[in-house]
Scaffold this active site. Structure first.
Site, PDB file in Angstrom:
ATOM      1  N   ASP A 165       9.202   2.862   1.630  1.00  0.00           N
ATOM      2  CA  ASP A 165       8.042   3.646   2.060  1.00  0.00           C
ATOM      3  C   ASP A 165       7.827   3.404   3.555  1.00  0.00           C
ATOM      4  O   ASP A 165       7.367   2.334   3.958  1.00  0.00           O
ATOM      5  CB  ASP A 165       6.826   3.212   1.231  1.00  0.00           C
ATOM      6  CG  ASP A 165       5.549   3.946   1.629  1.00  0.00           C
ATOM      7  OD1 ASP A 165       5.506   4.526   2.736  1.00  0.00           O
ATOM      8  OD2 ASP A 165       4.589   3.920   0.844  1.00  0.00           O
ATOM      9  N   LYS A 187       2.144  10.461   8.428  1.00  0.00           N
ATOM     10  CA  LYS A 187       1.505   9.982   9.652  1.00  0.00           C
ATOM     11  C   LYS A 187       2.219  10.441  10.930  1.00  0.00           C
ATOM     12  O   LYS A 187       2.142  11.594  11.294  1.00  0.00           O
ATOM     13  CB  LYS A 187       1.382   8.457   9.620  1.00  0.00           C
ATOM     14  CG  LYS A 187       0.459   7.949   8.492  1.00  0.00           C
ATOM     15  CD  LYS A 187       0.121   6.487   8.686  1.00  0.00           C
ATOM     16  CE  LYS A 187      -0.438   5.830   7.447  1.00  0.00           C
ATOM     17  NZ  LYS A 187      -1.840   6.129   7.173  1.00  0.00           N
ATOM     18  N   PHE A 230       0.862  -1.191   0.000  1.00  0.00           N
ATOM     19  CA  PHE A 230       0.000   0.000   0.000  1.00  0.00           C
ATOM     20  C   PHE A 230       0.892   1.233   0.000  1.00  0.00           C
ATOM     21  O   PHE A 230       1.716   1.409   0.890  1.00  0.00           O
ATOM     22  CB  PHE A 230      -0.913   0.036   1.228  1.00  0.00           C
ATOM     23  CG  PHE A 230      -1.832   1.233   1.215  1.00  0.00           C
ATOM     24  CD1 PHE A 230      -3.095   1.151   0.645  1.00  0.00           C
ATOM     25  CD2 PHE A 230      -1.414   2.458   1.713  1.00  0.00           C
ATOM     26  CE1 PHE A 230      -3.932   2.258   0.591  1.00  0.00           C
ATOM     27  CE2 PHE A 230      -2.247   3.578   1.660  1.00  0.00           C
ATOM     28  CZ  PHE A 230      -3.502   3.475   1.102  1.00  0.00           C
ATOM     29  N   THR A 268       2.568  24.293  -4.429  1.00  0.00           N
ATOM     30  CA  THR A 268       2.425  25.564  -3.716  1.00  0.00           C
ATOM     31  C   THR A 268       2.825  25.445  -2.243  1.00  0.00           C
ATOM     32  O   THR A 268       3.670  26.175  -1.758  1.00  0.00           O
ATOM     33  CB  THR A 268       0.975  26.075  -3.816  1.00  0.00           C
ATOM     34  OG1 THR A 268       0.696  26.334  -5.179  1.00  0.00           O
ATOM     35  CG2 THR A 268       0.783  27.360  -3.016  1.00  0.00           C
TER      36      THR A 268
END
Lengths: 412, 412
Positions: free
Chosen positions: B238, B269, B129, B293
């Site tokens: 990851d 997280k 995931f 941005t």
């Protein structure tokens, strides 16, 4: 200046003003606010108790016509990515007759294959900018530096009208140009359907911002919205740059005067949080389809609620309309004065731009203005864009035009 | 409890505790902090004056081995999307011999076509995931609900080892399974190169979290990292779920004991902000290639710096290791006690999980535990995952095991 002005000023990306505000500023002393700052909740599963009320006070109080639902997101790109996903889900549910997905749908999607991961597309416009994550980037076509070296999707790209300014002086030519682009949109929709990659949604900015402040008329957008409806594609208006009041209306699409302007409206930047509004039928049919851990940040809604209070109390949309007229008038005058340097002054509210002779001169003007204390930005190949904060008043316009005029004199 | 505990507690996604903290809490009274909260800067072009120092105090103070650069982002998906872009840019620059892009590169990318938008791929693992925006989603393969109806890329997907637990009791079988998966990885890299869609990067979680808390051994990761190097693909770890101390080390990949564990490590997280660390050579060659941005939110770095202070002062990584051992020991005992209900207890630090007989029983256990005041989450098809906060001590483990044991007794 007061703390409230501080909030309005930070709405722009082009001013960073450090102004002390009172220590008793309520946002930092009330317990529930402090809690919102310190706790970063997983909004999708554990929103703070008062989250619906906070949304009603902030984002939903300025919902576009026909939309009573909003989904917050952490940034502009995530807003558009999830808006695209909402359109794909909606489109496939229609195709399936709202029946449950087949076993083949469920198994093929796990390995990125159709029919579960369908060959659908989003139609976008040349010169458009919708963000830089891989879904968004497939619909962004403003500068090569954004796109180079990143794999993309084979999705249709329509021409955006190249109009002559001021719009009202070239109505006939501009109408022809818009008709040409609309015809191309319909051709592309048909072509991509024949290719087996139907257009699930159309995405467009009310004013192409990053791509050079390219305007189109309300008539163009009305006809485009009808084309989307006719072909069963969702219509997504990206107000990440144009939303929040800078055009003199809270949303730029309000200038089109439509009851049903869009199926999805995405926002970020001036709104202090990302997200998108959508019509009821664009709501995903199941939980966890449009989802991530943070889904935004509720502390930003507190700021937005304060900003909206100030906008209302100080009639800032009227102020923007007034100072925008003065700004555009001033740009027209400078354009008459420096016809070899300037052209195509254009704008709505204070969301204005002007073309400069060439890229190098444009960049030199931006640097010189910065040295005189004015932050300007470029857009497109050779335009300067003006993006003052909502508290930019008529007397600020005059201050600015004086500085700008001096800088231009050095470049004539 | 003090304000500092409040900060540590909010690091988990599964506790939301409202504990008053002192009004003189320095984070809300110092001017520079207030400014960081109220101002939301466009970080890429106008970072606050002290931003590099704040990064040094927060994110860079816990940079993984071999990495001295960090790019902040607003959320986990944006972190991975931009990490993928960094790998694609790096890969194409290598292919071009670091020469400037051709005119064809520059023009073709504007319309989503190769060579400017190249046919490159990211190799991911079944059960992985990595987020839900369209680039990330092409590497996510944990549940159909995430992927259904969203167009995707034809990218290679390798099997993740399906190991037997406890790992140390099944070393021979597990080593065979890992060898099988590594062989498949190499085959896929060769196949996709032959298909004209080379693997620019490999992305993997140190523990597949959402996919069911699937572990692999340090030997597997070392060999995989070598395969990436051998084939010229970047290696992206990851750590969005595993990072921040919950495995007993600050980064889960530290358990592999490598000096050069990865080219890119992404996080979100528990780190309170998204972003990714990277090696020098993964730095994009030009400004505005990895850009948006907001690029995160500097106020979150202030919180992270405080969280890191607490982690160090209170030796929370040691605490996590200690309470993790007690938790896993307790799960082993319950598994012995309820062999028809529980299996495959596994974990690192407090990042633990256990398999339940079936999906329905799993969901019932989660609901019953919630009614007794314990928030648990599911992962994979029929696992329960444990994700306590870093302040979860041994006595909390015993409190939890008592409740859990009662709930299990009702399901035996």
């Amino acid at each position: 200046m007061t703390a409230e002005y501080q909030l309005s000023i930070t709405q722009t990306m082009y001013f960073q003003v450090e102004i002390p505000f009172p220590a008793e500023f309520p946002m930092f002393t009330s317990f529930s606010s402090q809690s919102a700052f310190v706790n970063r909740p997983a909004l999708g599963i554990m929103p703070p108790e008062n989250f619906p009320e906070k949304l009603a006070e902030s984002l939903l109080s300025v919902a576009p016509s026909g939309m009573s639902r909003v989904q917050t997101m952490a940034c502009g790109s995530c807003s558009n990515e999830n808006a695209y996903k909402a359109m794909f889900i909606w489109y496939r549910n229609k195709e399936r007759g709202h029946n449950i997905p087949s076993d083949e749908d469920m198994s093929s999607c796990m390995i990125n294959q159709s029919p579960g991961c369908p060959d659908l597309s989003i139609l976008s416009f040349m010169g458009g900018f919708h963000g830089r994550t891989m879904g968004c980037l497939a619909t962004t076509h403003s500068k090569a530096i954004h796109k180079l070296d990143v794999p993309s999707f084979d999705w249709p790209i329509a021409p955006f009208p190249k109009l002559k300014y001021p719009l009202e002086e070239f109505t006939r030519e501009n109408a022809q140009e818009e008709a040409r682009c609309l015809e191309e949109v319909e051709d592309l929709i048909v072509q991509w359907r024949q290719k087996g990659r139907p257009v699930a949604g159309i995405v467009i900015e009310p004013i192409q911002a990053e791509g050079g402040d390219n305007h189109a008329t309300p008539d163009f957008f009305k006809k485009l919205r009808n084309i989307a409806r006719k072909h069963g594609s969702a219509f997504h208006v990206d107000e990440v740059q144009t939303g929040g009041g800078t055009t003199g209306k809270f949303w730029a699409h309000e200038h089109w005067g439509m009851d049903d302007p869009a199926d999805i409206v995405s926002f970020s930047k001036k709104m202090l949080t990302g997200g998108f509004y959508h019509k009821d039928e664009l709501q995903a049919d199941k939980a966890y389809r449009i989802f991530n851990t943070w889904m935004g940040d509720p502390s930003k809604n507190l700021f937005l609620a304060e900003v909206l209070n100030v906008i209302r109390r100080e009639n800032l949309l009227e102020e923007v309309t007034r100072s925008g007229k003065t700004l555009l008038q001033g740009l027209y005058q400078l354009q008459d004065q420096y016809p070899n340097l300037l052209s195509s002054a254009r704008g709505q509210g204070t969301f204005c731009a002007i073309d400069i002779r060439d890229d190098a001169t444009r960049n030199s003007i931006i640097l010189k203005a910065r040295d005189k204390g004015v932050l300007l930005g470029g857009c497109g190949d050779r335009s300067i864009r003006f993006r003052p904060a909502l508290v930019f008043k008529e007397h600020h316009v005059h201050m600015f035009l004086n500085v700008f005029s001096d800088v231009l004199a050095e470049h004539n």
